[in-house]
Design a protein around this motif. Structure first.
Motif, short mmCIF file in Angstrom:
data_model
loop_
_atom_site.label_atom_id
_atom_site.label_comp_id
_atom_site.label_asym_id
_atom_site.label_seq_id
_atom_site.Cartn_x
_atom_site.Cartn_y
_atom_site.Cartn_z
N LEU A 13 -9.87 -46.05 -18.23
CA LEU A 13 -10.98 -45.81 -17.29
C LEU A 13 -10.94 -44.39 -16.75
CD1 LEU A 13 -11.10 -49.14 -15.25
CD2 LEU A 13 -12.78 -48.31 -16.91
N ASN A 14 -9.76 -43.89 -16.45
CA ASN A 14 -9.66 -42.52 -15.93
C ASN A 14 -10.15 -41.50 -16.95
OD1 ASN A 14 -8.80 -43.09 -13.40
ND2 ASN A 14 -6.74 -42.26 -13.62
N GLN A 15 -10.05 -41.83 -18.24
CA GLN A 15 -10.54 -40.94 -19.28
C GLN A 15 -12.03 -41.14 -19.56
OE1 GLN A 15 -8.11 -41.78 -22.71
NE2 GLN A 15 -6.19 -41.52 -21.59
N THR A 16 -12.56 -42.31 -19.17
CA THR A 16 -13.92 -42.69 -19.56
C THR A 16 -14.96 -42.44 -18.48
OG1 THR A 16 -13.02 -44.42 -21.01
CG2 THR A 16 -15.34 -44.63 -20.34
N LEU A 17 -14.65 -42.83 -17.24
CA LEU A 17 -15.65 -42.76 -16.18
C LEU A 17 -15.97 -41.32 -15.82
CD1 LEU A 17 -14.54 -45.68 -13.83
CD2 LEU A 17 -16.08 -45.72 -15.82
N GLN A 18 -17.24 -41.10 -15.48
CA GLN A 18 -17.73 -39.75 -15.19
C GLN A 18 -18.42 -39.73 -13.82
OE1 GLN A 18 -17.08 -37.17 -17.21
NE2 GLN A 18 -16.03 -38.60 -18.58
#
Length: 329
Positions: A114-119
């Motif tokens: 999630l830390n890599q995906t959410l914007q």
């Protein structure tokens, strides 16, 4: 290294991140020891060790272990072959591990994903349950400007008003990303479909429904009565004996955001869905980005059915559950 070579070595950067990358390249790419790196860069050995730790913890360096058998990678390839369009992430777990340990490993992996995906600026729809509660506890702080989390299905029943299980999960996500949380204060299941229809016309409820419709990312797990720890919806008083008998009669194998589906992934004609507060599964199929997180062999049938029904784009699953899904016809 000669004196001339040392003289040509670049001076360590005052920026810790740049220095960490420099040290990591020497350590991992060139195979230098910490002592050799310290001599080359004019640093102490403890300083070199701290920079290597910084490189790993901050994500500047990712360490991948390549198992000769490549179990997770092989399973991912098989899942992609069986379910075209799926982006699977298979999490390795020790042989014979409990579903509780599988959930812990999968939740930790999902939190990092999630830390890599959410914007910034995104609206994220969350379907509550045991798995998302575990993910919420594994999150690491990352501020995302203007991120919004919205509850995808109602959670109100007599017990839930007291426990706060669902609200606590959503608020952890919002606090972790310095975002906003929008709860959905309606019953999980209405007593009458007409009551639901009228409630959906209320302005406060319509606001949440509109946020759900605008969500760029949907994050959810799948419910199943077959897991070692049955899903929250089956254990927290949401369903009576007659409801569960009806689900059996309809051939239901799982649920997504408390909307039930059969072994082929279909959800049409299941009476309880007319009273459910979760989103129509066609909305899930059409979503811009969906992340389905599953842990435990007990959810294999529910996951297999969801994949047949194209109810996931990105999947995070433990290797035992992945293998069990692939063994199903």
């Amino acid at each position: 290294m000669t004196d001339d070579a040392r003289a040509r070595a670049p001076a360590p950067s005052p920026d810790p991140a740049v220095s960490a990358v420099q040290v990591a390249r020497l350590y991992f790419y060139q195979g230098l020891t910490t002592g050799q790196i310290a001599a080359e860069l004019g640093l102490s050995r403890p300083r070199v060790s701290r920079l290597l730790t910084l490189a790993r913890r901050s994500g500047l360096v990712e360490i991948r272990i390549h198992d000769p058998a490549e179990h997770p990678q092989a399973l991912e390839a098989q899942l992609r072959g069986r379910f075209p369009g799926l982006a699977p992430h298979v999490v390795d777990v020790p042989p014979g591990s409990s579903e509780a340990l599988s959930l812990e490993r999968v939740a930790a992996y999902s939190a990092k994903l999630l830390n890599q995906t959410l914007q910034p600026g995104q609206t994220v729809g969350l379907a509550w349950g045991n798995t998302l509660d575990a993910i919420s506890r594994a999150l690491t702080p990352r501020a995302l400007p203007e991120v919004t989390f919205v509850q995808l299905n109602g959670s109100a029943n007599a017990q839930e008003f007291v426990s706060g299980f669902v609200a606590d999960t959503l608020l952890r996500f919002a606090r972790n990303y310095a975002g906003r949380a929008h709860l959905f204060p309606v019953p999980t299941f209405f007593d009458n479909p007409e009551t639901k229809r009228l409630m959906w016309q209320e302005r406060s409820v319509r606001h949440v429904l509109d946020l759900q419709e605008r969500a760029e990312v949907l994050l959810y797990s799948l419910g199943s009565r077959q897991s070692q720890a049955p899903s929250h919806v089956y254990t927290a008083g949401y369903l009576g004996a007659s409801d569960q008998a009806e689900l059996d009669a309809q051939g239901v194998v799982g649920d997504l955001a408390t909307v039930f589906y059969r072994a082929d992934g279909s959800s049409w004609g299941i009476p309880l869905n007319e009273r459910a507060s979760g989103p129509d599964l066609a909305r899930v199929q059409a979503a811009r980005q969906t992340i389905c997180v599953v842990a435990g062999v007990g959810k294999a049938r529910a996951l297999h059915a969801a994949l047949r029904g194209k109810l996931a784009q990105t999947l995070v699953v433990d290797e035992h559950a992945a293998r069990a899904v692939l063994e199903l016809e």
